[in-house]
Enzyme design. Sequence first.
Site, mmCIF file in Angstrom:
data_model
loop_
_atom_site.group_PDB
_atom_site.id
_atom_site.type_symbol
_atom_site.label_atom_id
_atom_site.label_comp_id
_atom_site.label_asym_id
_atom_site.label_seq_id
_atom_site.Cartn_x
_atom_site.Cartn_y
_atom_site.Cartn_z
ATOM 1 N NE ARG A 1 -3.875 -2.254 2.065
ATOM 2 C CZ ARG A 1 -4.758 -2.609 1.137
ATOM 3 N NH1 ARG A 1 -5.032 -1.784 0.148
ATOM 4 N NH2 ARG A 1 -5.378 -3.783 1.201
ATOM 5 C CB ILE B 1 3.681 5.702 2.613
ATOM 6 C CG1 ILE B 1 3.822 5.843 4.103
ATOM 7 C CG2 ILE B 1 4.293 6.869 1.870
ATOM 8 C CD1 ILE B 1 5.248 5.742 4.602
ATOM 9 C CB VAL C 1 10.257 5.876 -5.949
ATOM 10 C CG1 VAL C 1 11.118 4.656 -5.614
ATOM 11 C CG2 VAL C 1 9.748 6.537 -4.667
ATOM 12 C CG HIS D 1 6.546 2.727 -8.736
ATOM 13 N ND1 HIS D 1 7.767 3.338 -8.900
ATOM 14 C CD2 HIS D 1 5.660 3.735 -8.528
ATOM 15 C CE1 HIS D 1 7.629 4.645 -8.794
ATOM 16 N NE2 HIS D 1 6.356 4.918 -8.568
HETATM 17 P P1 AMP Z 1 5.966 8.034 -8.146
HETATM 18 O O1 AMP Z 1 5.687 9.457 -7.773
HETATM 19 O O2 AMP Z 1 5.195 7.552 -9.336
HETATM 20 O O3 AMP Z 1 7.456 7.771 -8.264
HETATM 21 O O4 AMP Z 1 5.403 7.174 -6.953
HETATM 22 C C1 AMP Z 1 6.130 6.929 -5.777
HETATM 23 C C2 AMP Z 1 5.114 6.575 -4.728
HETATM 24 O O5 AMP Z 1 5.795 5.915 -3.685
HETATM 25 C C3 AMP Z 1 4.392 7.771 -4.118
HETATM 26 O O6 AMP Z 1 2.993 7.664 -4.340
HETATM 27 C C4 AMP Z 1 4.763 7.683 -2.638
HETATM 28 O O7 AMP Z 1 3.689 8.044 -1.783
HETATM 29 C C5 AMP Z 1 5.126 6.226 -2.497
HETATM 30 N N1 AMP Z 1 6.053 5.903 -1.406
HETATM 31 C C6 AMP Z 1 7.216 6.526 -1.113
HETATM 32 N N2 AMP Z 1 7.808 5.946 -0.054
HETATM 33 C C7 AMP Z 1 6.985 4.929 0.331
HETATM 34 C C8 AMP Z 1 7.035 3.954 1.361
HETATM 35 N N3 AMP Z 1 8.054 3.904 2.250
HETATM 36 N N4 AMP Z 1 6.028 3.055 1.470
HETATM 37 C C9 AMP Z 1 4.988 3.104 0.593
HETATM 38 N N5 AMP Z 1 4.886 3.997 -0.411
HETATM 39 C C10 AMP Z 1 5.875 4.902 -0.548
#
Ligand code: AMP
Length: 113
Positions: free
Chosen positions: A29, A31, A96, A100
């Site tokens: 899920r 965060i 990130v 994903h």
């Molecule tokens: P993006 O902006 O497409 O790179 O998506 C990265 C996603 O990772 C964002 O929606 C963040 O909220 C999510 N995210 C970042 N760190 C974590 C974490 N530790 N656990 C779960 N989701 C995360």
Amino acid sequence: MSDCIFCKIIKGDIPSTNVFRDEQVTAFRDIHPAAPTHILIVPNKHIDGVDTLAGEDEPLIGHLFSVAKQLAVQEGIAEKGYRLIINTGEHAGQTVNHVHLHLLGGKPMQLMG
Ligand code: AMP
């Protein structure tokens, strides 16, 4: 990759709410959920993003979508519909650098623009 947050989640070094795992992918899920259901489906092997996908990764990317479809049913959002997103690069808002697939659902979503 040692400094990649999703690699750390996959290794179990950072806590996450996992909803699925197999030998190819891990799903957990988000965060900061942007919808009642917001799950990230992530390859277990590090790939920076869509730009660095190799030809040999095609089955893996197909598998991400199969898992998303299965999770949508599991989450009860398949009937009403859901959104699948892969952000790539700065203008898309990729934060990130580990490829994903976002699975979003559980409420009507705005048209993209
Ligand atoms: P993006 O902006 O497409 O790179 O998506 C990265 C996603 O990772 C964002 O929606 C963040 O909220 C999510 N995210 C970042 N760190 C974590 C974490 N530790 N656990 C779960 N989701 C995360």
